[in-house]
Design a protein around this motif. Structure first.
Motif, mmCIF file in Angstrom:
data_model
loop_
_atom_site.group_PDB
_atom_site.id
_atom_site.type_symbol
_atom_site.label_atom_id
_atom_site.label_comp_id
_atom_site.label_asym_id
_atom_site.label_seq_id
_atom_site.Cartn_x
_atom_site.Cartn_y
_atom_site.Cartn_z
ATOM 1 N N ARG A 121 0.836 -1.193 0.000
ATOM 2 C CA ARG A 121 0.000 0.000 0.000
ATOM 3 C C ARG A 121 0.879 1.255 0.000
ATOM 4 O O ARG A 121 0.555 2.256 -0.661
ATOM 5 N N ALA A 122 1.988 1.192 0.750
ATOM 6 C CA ALA A 122 2.876 2.347 0.826
ATOM 7 C C ALA A 122 3.478 2.689 -0.533
ATOM 8 O O ALA A 122 3.636 3.860 -0.879
ATOM 9 N N ARG A 156 3.136 6.213 -2.645
ATOM 10 C CA ARG A 156 4.240 7.024 -3.154
ATOM 11 C C ARG A 156 4.032 7.359 -4.623
ATOM 12 O O ARG A 156 4.293 8.485 -5.055
ATOM 13 N N VAL A 157 3.568 6.386 -5.416
ATOM 14 C CA VAL A 157 3.345 6.647 -6.839
ATOM 15 C C VAL A 157 2.240 7.682 -7.016
ATOM 16 O O VAL A 157 2.367 8.637 -7.785
ATOM 17 N N LEU A 165 12.086 0.847 4.360
ATOM 18 C CA LEU A 165 12.445 2.262 4.453
ATOM 19 C C LEU A 165 11.549 3.106 3.558
ATOM 20 O O LEU A 165 11.130 4.210 3.940
ATOM 21 N N ILE A 166 11.236 2.608 2.372
ATOM 22 C CA ILE A 166 10.342 3.330 1.471
ATOM 23 C C ILE A 166 8.970 3.533 2.126
ATOM 24 O O ILE A 166 8.371 4.603 2.020
ATOM 25 N N GLU A 167 8.493 2.511 2.814
ATOM 26 C CA GLU A 167 7.224 2.646 3.527
ATOM 27 C C GLU A 167 7.311 3.723 4.614
ATOM 28 O O GLU A 167 6.395 4.538 4.770
ATOM 29 N N GLY A 227 5.441 7.698 5.080
ATOM 30 C CA GLY A 227 4.589 7.962 6.231
ATOM 31 C C GLY A 227 3.780 6.772 6.668
ATOM 32 O O GLY A 227 2.817 6.904 7.441
ATOM 33 N N GLU A 228 4.145 5.580 6.202
ATOM 34 C CA GLU A 228 3.422 4.359 6.540
ATOM 35 C C GLU A 228 4.159 3.582 7.620
ATOM 36 O O GLU A 228 5.359 3.768 7.835
ATOM 37 N N VAL A 229 3.440 2.694 8.278
ATOM 38 C CA VAL A 229 4.042 1.761 9.225
ATOM 39 C C VAL A 229 4.169 0.421 8.514
ATOM 40 O O VAL A 229 3.165 -0.121 8.040
ATOM 41 N N PRO A 230 5.372 -0.150 8.384
ATOM 42 C CA PRO A 230 5.528 -1.437 7.702
ATOM 43 C C PRO A 230 4.652 -2.514 8.324
ATOM 44 O O PRO A 230 4.497 -2.578 9.548
#
Length: 337
Positions: free
Chosen positions: A24-25, A29-30, A311-313, A317-320
């Motif tokens: 979802r993260a 981002r996209v 890290l991208i997540e 602003g997301e929680v993995p």
């Protein structure tokens, strides 16, 4: 071709992620114009958006804008380890692969093991990088300090501190598997060269060795501490002096194991006929000795790619979904055991 299943009244971000086969993260981002996504992944997400007719709620966007486009891979190790241990180039390569096709620069930052945690935190919070992957660490001090920092970081290896994301190998199970293999091959006087015991990986590998020895009813006291360097494989001399009849050896990484094999052979003992040896890491050096080294896998590039995805997540602003990920190892049987 995958289709929107109509379960929701309108397509959601989760539907796009499912169809594109990403998190979802990553979709977030996209949608929000982020740069930390590979080109092929971006194309897959956009195709899924077009396929199901997803329309983002622009009022709900809350992506933090990053400034530098730079990610650091930080290695708190000596120059000797970084430039001689193949684990670290593999780890760096995995991070490069994770951001391939994006505009993100991945820099390698080296820090000495004695550097203070506060110094590294200051570097990370200096504004020069957007986030970091920490590869290798000694003790929990750095992770504890970073747990209270605003800067997104992911560790490769258990950081031994709560609240920090990490990817780690199941070192205990792997070492137990390696030692069981020696036992199954008939070894009864088995020694081990550990890694530096201020590192969680070394302690976990020692714990796995001890568990397998206890399971077999064998003495696990034949041990010496090494440093994960080729030179420290020479400590096998101490084990041979203490137990001339040692018939098995579990070594906590391949650099030490290959050196130890040479010392054992120069002592007049044959490998594997007299002493069977199992290493750890599945490094290329294990294919260059005679006999080739039996070892446990430790795919550094896969681990840093996974850490980069986490890290991208975090940057989005997301929680993995799985902030503490444990990966398996497998035994590679070759000629040494």
């Amino acid at each position: 071709m995958a289709r929107f299943d109509g379960e929701h009244s309108a397509p959601t971000l989760e539907d796009v992620a499912r169809i594109a086969g990403v998190s979802r993260a990553t979709v977030s981002r996209v949608v929000n114009g982020g740069t930390l996504v590979a080109a092929k992944t971006t194309e897959a997400v956009r195709a899924a958006i077009n396929e199901i007719g997803y329309h983002p709620n622009r009022a709900a966007r809350a992506l933090v804008t990053r400034r530098t486009g730079v990610i650091a891979v930080i290695v708190p190790e000596t120059d000797e380890r970084v430039f001689t241990d193949p684990y670290f180039p593999q780890a760096y390569h995995g991070a490069l692969q994770a951001f391939a096709g994006s505009d993100v620069q991945v820099v390698l930052a080296m820090a000495q093991p004695g550097d203070s945690a506060s110094r590294m935190v200051r570097y990370l919070e200096s504004g020069h990088v957007d986030g970091a992957i920490i590869v290798s660490h000694h003790g929990p001090e750095l992770a504890t300090a970073l747990a209270h920092s605003w800067q997104p970081v992911v560790f490769v290896g258990d950081p031994e501190a709560p609240g920090v994301c990490y990817v780690d190998l199941d070192n205990t199970t792997a070492a137990r598997m390696a030692t069981r293999h020696l036992v199954s091959r008939g070894c009864r006087s088995i020694g081990t060269i550990t890694g530096p015991l201020d590192m969680a990986s070394a302690r976990s590998r020692l714990a796995g060795f001890e568990e397998a020895m206890a399971e077999a009813g064998l003495d696990s006291s034949l041990r010496v501490e090494g440093g994960y360097t080729a030179r420290s494989g020479e400590t096998v001399t101490e084990l041979l002096q203490r137990c001339p009849d040692m018939d098995g050896l579990f070594v906590a990484n391949d650099l030490m194991a290959v050196t130890a094999m040479g010392v054992v052979q120069r002592s007049g003992r044959r490998v594997p006929e007299d002493v069977k040896i199992v290493g750890f890491d599945d490094a290329a050096i294990g294919l260059q000795c005679n006999p080739q080294l039996t070892t446990m896998t430790n795919p550094a590039d896969e681990h840093t790619r996974t850490a980069a995805e986490m890290l991208i997540e975090l940057l989005a602003g997301e929680v993995p979904q799985n902030p503490r990920m444990m990966r398996p190892s497998r035994l590679v049987v070759r000629g040494s055991a």
